[in-house]
Write an enzyme that holds these catalytic residues in place. Structure first.
Site, PDB file in Angstrom:
ATOM      1  N   GLU A   1      31.475 -13.119  -6.831  1.00  0.00           N
ATOM      2  CA  GLU A   1      31.636 -11.791  -6.224  1.00  0.00           C
ATOM      3  C   GLU A   1      31.719 -10.717  -7.299  1.00  0.00           C
ATOM      4  O   GLU A   1      31.132  -9.636  -7.170  1.00  0.00           O
ATOM      5  CB  GLU A   1      32.883 -11.751  -5.340  1.00  0.00           C
ATOM      6  CG  GLU A   1      32.779 -12.556  -4.066  1.00  0.00           C
ATOM      7  CD  GLU A   1      31.594 -12.163  -3.198  1.00  0.00           C
ATOM      8  OE1 GLU A   1      31.438 -10.961  -2.914  1.00  0.00           O
ATOM      9  OE2 GLU A   1      30.821 -13.050  -2.811  1.00  0.00           O
TER      10      GLU A   1
ATOM     11  N   ARG B   1      41.449 -17.220  -9.169  1.00  0.00           N
ATOM     12  CA  ARG B   1      40.427 -17.894  -8.347  1.00  0.00           C
ATOM     13  C   ARG B   1      39.686 -18.880  -9.246  1.00  0.00           C
ATOM     14  O   ARG B   1      38.736 -18.521  -9.933  1.00  0.00           O
ATOM     15  CB  ARG B   1      39.460 -16.877  -7.728  1.00  0.00           C
ATOM     16  CG  ARG B   1      40.139 -16.000  -6.687  1.00  0.00           C
ATOM     17  CD  ARG B   1      39.157 -15.141  -5.915  1.00  0.00           C
ATOM     18  NE  ARG B   1      39.878 -14.234  -5.018  1.00  0.00           N
ATOM     19  CZ  ARG B   1      40.195 -12.981  -5.308  1.00  0.00           C
ATOM     20  NH1 ARG B   1      39.855 -12.475  -6.483  1.00  0.00           N
ATOM     21  NH2 ARG B   1      40.853 -12.233  -4.448  1.00  0.00           N
TER      22      ARG B   1
END
Length: 737
Positions: free
Chosen positions: A86, A300
């Site tokens: 992302e 993450r």
């Protein structure tokens, strides 16, 4: 002119980085993505290589203008969004907007927002990664192709506002299939038999294991009693005593999924809440005069890799705080799963000098709790193993064999810092082989096999990870989405599918069995990884997927049953005797007569533990009268649960919530607690007085606290056991099982 412009996606990061890079650099934020697929149309050219049609997100034109103005005043541009797919997409879209300025554009991978981490990234900037961007593009297009086509199908067949997704629908399927397993489960009776012996050093409890070399598994009270009668005739002696050292290795440092699982298990934080708190800790917290500092590495990640310098720092900390006995001879290393991105590190503190104790003045209670968990887990991962002495005492009595087992902690190792559920000690009395034993008591116990438990957020995330569904950045969003859509509700910490969730899942499984199948979804995730690694082409994957998807979609559009028309229920209409059908309205699923509009009978319903539909008695009386018109108040059900309403509706529209009869805890408040259901499906309790803001998220128990006299206790689950806890003084007592 500034030496460089650093662009990140978060304004919080700007504050943290500015303090470190000084006046030579300007730091700006894109505030997330600046471009995405359009909301009002598919935005993917299926006939032209599945090219995405990116548009500027509403409100981002001004952001882009500011970034361009800042870039004009800089010699170089450094793009520092998150180091994942992302983040790469954000960086590419910013680069596309700024490339006309013809200035050098570099990629900053910021794994930790500390002075060391930021300066190291600036010293060794990289290039934009086309493969990573292609992988993100492929994922976004896959999700759009599925969501944009399936969601309108559900609007047409069920009701507007619903959604289906490539991964969320698989998660819903897992939850619904588990519910069906529970409904189909038939408990089986079994018995265990324990024998209590007297020894010189105290009682010895042993379990019956075998008879004539075969396992003993009584299936009924009759069988158990017969065995007990036979055991009473036997002479017992110790046949063998075995002692051995058992070592327990420390757990690996956290990755995204294990952090979410442990934060739920220990702190009862939802996956979404855990990630919000972790994001704050990563992006930077103001530490007084020191300013904003990132306290943990990037959150993450699916890699358990730890940098060598971090290992060395941990070893020095352990030696100083706990002594050399708690330090292993060499650093522990852990194996990541095959698909893990080893460029990332595990989640760890950026500095062990920042102990949880030292950060108390700067962190909220919840931030501190999560940081403490990360800190302890990381340090523990580099500590010595825990060592136990395990003892097994084998006992014989005629043809019967018994076993008594226990363990004694010899060296705690990592357990001094990070306890788990499994290290309970059970010391056994010292006995020698050949010694006869005096039987004191035989205790046969009846048990029943239990159905598989519903998923918790933690166990669902663990299952998704094990099956290769989703990635670290998506777990929290998956769980959050199925709750927000009303497909799943939380009941005593477990995820239970709603009637709407079961109905939607049945439709999707019937018409898209392969598209929302775990193996198929996992293979897509692997293919996305291969695109990132440069081993597969994006268009190749999309073409292959869409060829299959389009066929089943067209068939489903023609063949899928409409819930608006109703689904047969097998229940007879109380008014006319015809079959009732299941329909879905604003307040959820309900039963309606199939003869509508001739017969307008409707009823609420619920399912028993076997999934059988039971009509809920209509307008159950409460014993209360309406204060406006004097007619009886009855119980009705709406979209947020049950409530009281006047039986004179529609002439009288008086309604009020159902009280638990438990008084509010706030001083001088005359209200009582009422049960409510949040939009996510979670049950909570609030005060009946409009001016009182008291809210309780645990189930209240109508029982006074024996310690401080508080009017009620609350139900809490800790380490698989349930307790009643006083919300005022925290007095705790185990609930009877």
């Amino acid at each position: 002119m500034k030496k460089g412009l650093i662009i990140v996606e978060s304004p919080t990061k700007v504050r943290t980085i500015k303090k470190i890079v000084g006046k030579d650099f300007e730091v700006a934020a894109s505030v997330g993505h600046i471009k995405d697929l359009p909301k009002s149309r598919l935005g993917v050219n299926v006939d032209n290589g599945f090219e995405p049609e990116y548009v500027t997100i509403r409100g981002k034109k001004e952001v882009i203008k500011k970034l361009k103005n800042a870039a004009k005043k800089a010699e170089e541009i450094y793009l520092g969004p998150d180091p994942d797919r992302e983040g790469e997409a954000i960086a590419w879209h910013i680069a596309e907007e700024l490339k006309s300025l013809k200035k050098p554009i570099k990629r900053l991978l910021l794994y930790e927002l500390t002075e060391k981490g930021i300066k190291e990234a600036l010293k060794n900037p990289g290039e934009l990664d086309p493969n990573k961007f292609e992988s993100q593009k492929a994922r976004r297009i896959l999700d759009r192709l599925v969501g944009y086509n399936l969601s309108p199908l559900l609007w047409e067949k069920v009701k507007r506002g619903l959604s289906a997704g490539r991964v969320q629908s698989v998660a819903l399927r897992l939850i619904c299939e588990r519910e069906r397993e529970r409904e189909a489960f038939e408990p089986e009776e079994y018995w265990t038999i324990e024998l209590l012996f007297e020894t010189e050093e105290g009682p010895l409890c042993a379990k019956l294991k075998r008879y004539k070399g075969k396992a003993v598994k009584p299936k009924s009270e009759t069988e158990a009693k017969a065995i007990v009668e036979d055991l009473l005739k036997q002479e017992f002696l110790v046949s063998k005593v075995e002692k051995k050292e058992v070592k327990r290795k420390p757990p690996a440092p956290f990755i995204t999924s294990t952090l979410q699982q442990e934060a739920w298990r220990r702190l009862r934080f939802s996956a979404k809440k855990t990630m919000l708190l972790a994001q704050r800790l990563y992006e930077g917290i103001e530490l007084g005069e020191e300013g904003a500092v990132g306290l943990i590495t990037y959150m993450r990640t699916d890699s358990v890799r730890v940098a060598k310098e971090a290992q060395e720092e941990a070893r020095a900390f352990i030696k100083q705080q706990f002594g050399p006995d708690f330090l292993p001879k060499k650093p522990h290393t852990f194996k990541s799963r095959k698909s893990a991105q080893e460029a990332h590190e595990a989640i760890r503190p950026t500095s062990l000098l920042r102990t949880p104790e030292s950060l108390k003045p700067y962190l909220s209670r919840e931030e501190l709790a999560l940081y403490d968990l990360i800190f302890r887990r990381f340090v523990a991962s580099q500590m010595a193993e825990a060592r136990f002495e395990r003892t097994e005492i084998h006992i014989v009595g005629g043809d019967y064999e018994l076993l008594a087992s226990g363990q004694r902690l010899v060296h705690p190792g990592f357990l001094v810092l990070y306890r788990t559920d499994e290290e309970e000690e059970a010391n056994l009395p010292q006995v020698e082989a050949g010694k006869s034993l005096k039987l004191k008591e035989i205790d046969p116990k009846q048990h029943f096999t239990q159905p598989p438990p519903r998923y918790t957020e933690a166990s669902l995330i663990r299952t998704l990870e094990e099956k290769g569904i989703g990635r670290p950045s998506t777990y929290a969003q998956i769980v959050s989405t199925i709750k927000d859509r009303g497909y799943v509700e939380t009941e005593k910490g477990y995820l239970k599918p709603t009637e709407l969730g079961l109905l939607v899942n049945d439709l999707l499984v019937a018409h898209f069995p392969n598209i929302i199948e775990t193996g198929f979804t996992a293979r897509l995730e692997e293919a996305l990884d291969e695109i990132e690694e440069g081993k597969k082409e994006r268009v190749e994957l999309l073409r292959s997927f869409y060829k299959t998807f389009e066929k089943v979609l067209r068939r489903a559009e023609d063949e899928m049953a409409s819930l608006k028309a109703g689904v047969p229920s097998g229940i007879k209409c109380p008014a006319c005797g015809e079959e009732m059908i299941i329909r879905v309205g604003r307040a959820g699923a309900f039963l309606a007569c199939s003869r509508y509009p001739e017969c307008k009978e409707t009823r609420d319903y619920e399912r028993d533990e076997k999934g059988v539909i039971k009509i809920v008695e209509k307008n159950r009386e409460t014993g209360e009268v309406c204060e406006k018109c004097g007619r009886p108040m009855v119980i009705k059900r709406g979209r947020f649960g049950e409530f009281m309403a006047c039986s004179g509706y529609p002439e009288c529209k008086n309604t009020k919530p159902i009280s638990t009869g438990i008084p509010c805890l706030k001083e001088n408040c005359q209200g009582t607690l009422i049960k409510r259901r949040a939009r996510t499906g979670k049950i909570y309790y609030r005060c009946s007085e409009k001016d009182c803001d008291f809210i309780l998220w645990q189930e209240p128990i109508k029982e006074k606290c024996p310690e401080c006299g508080a009017p009620f206790m609350v139900r809490k689950k800790e380490r698989r056991k349930e307790y009643k806890v006083c919300p005022k003084c925290q007095y705790k007592e185990a609930l009877d099982e």
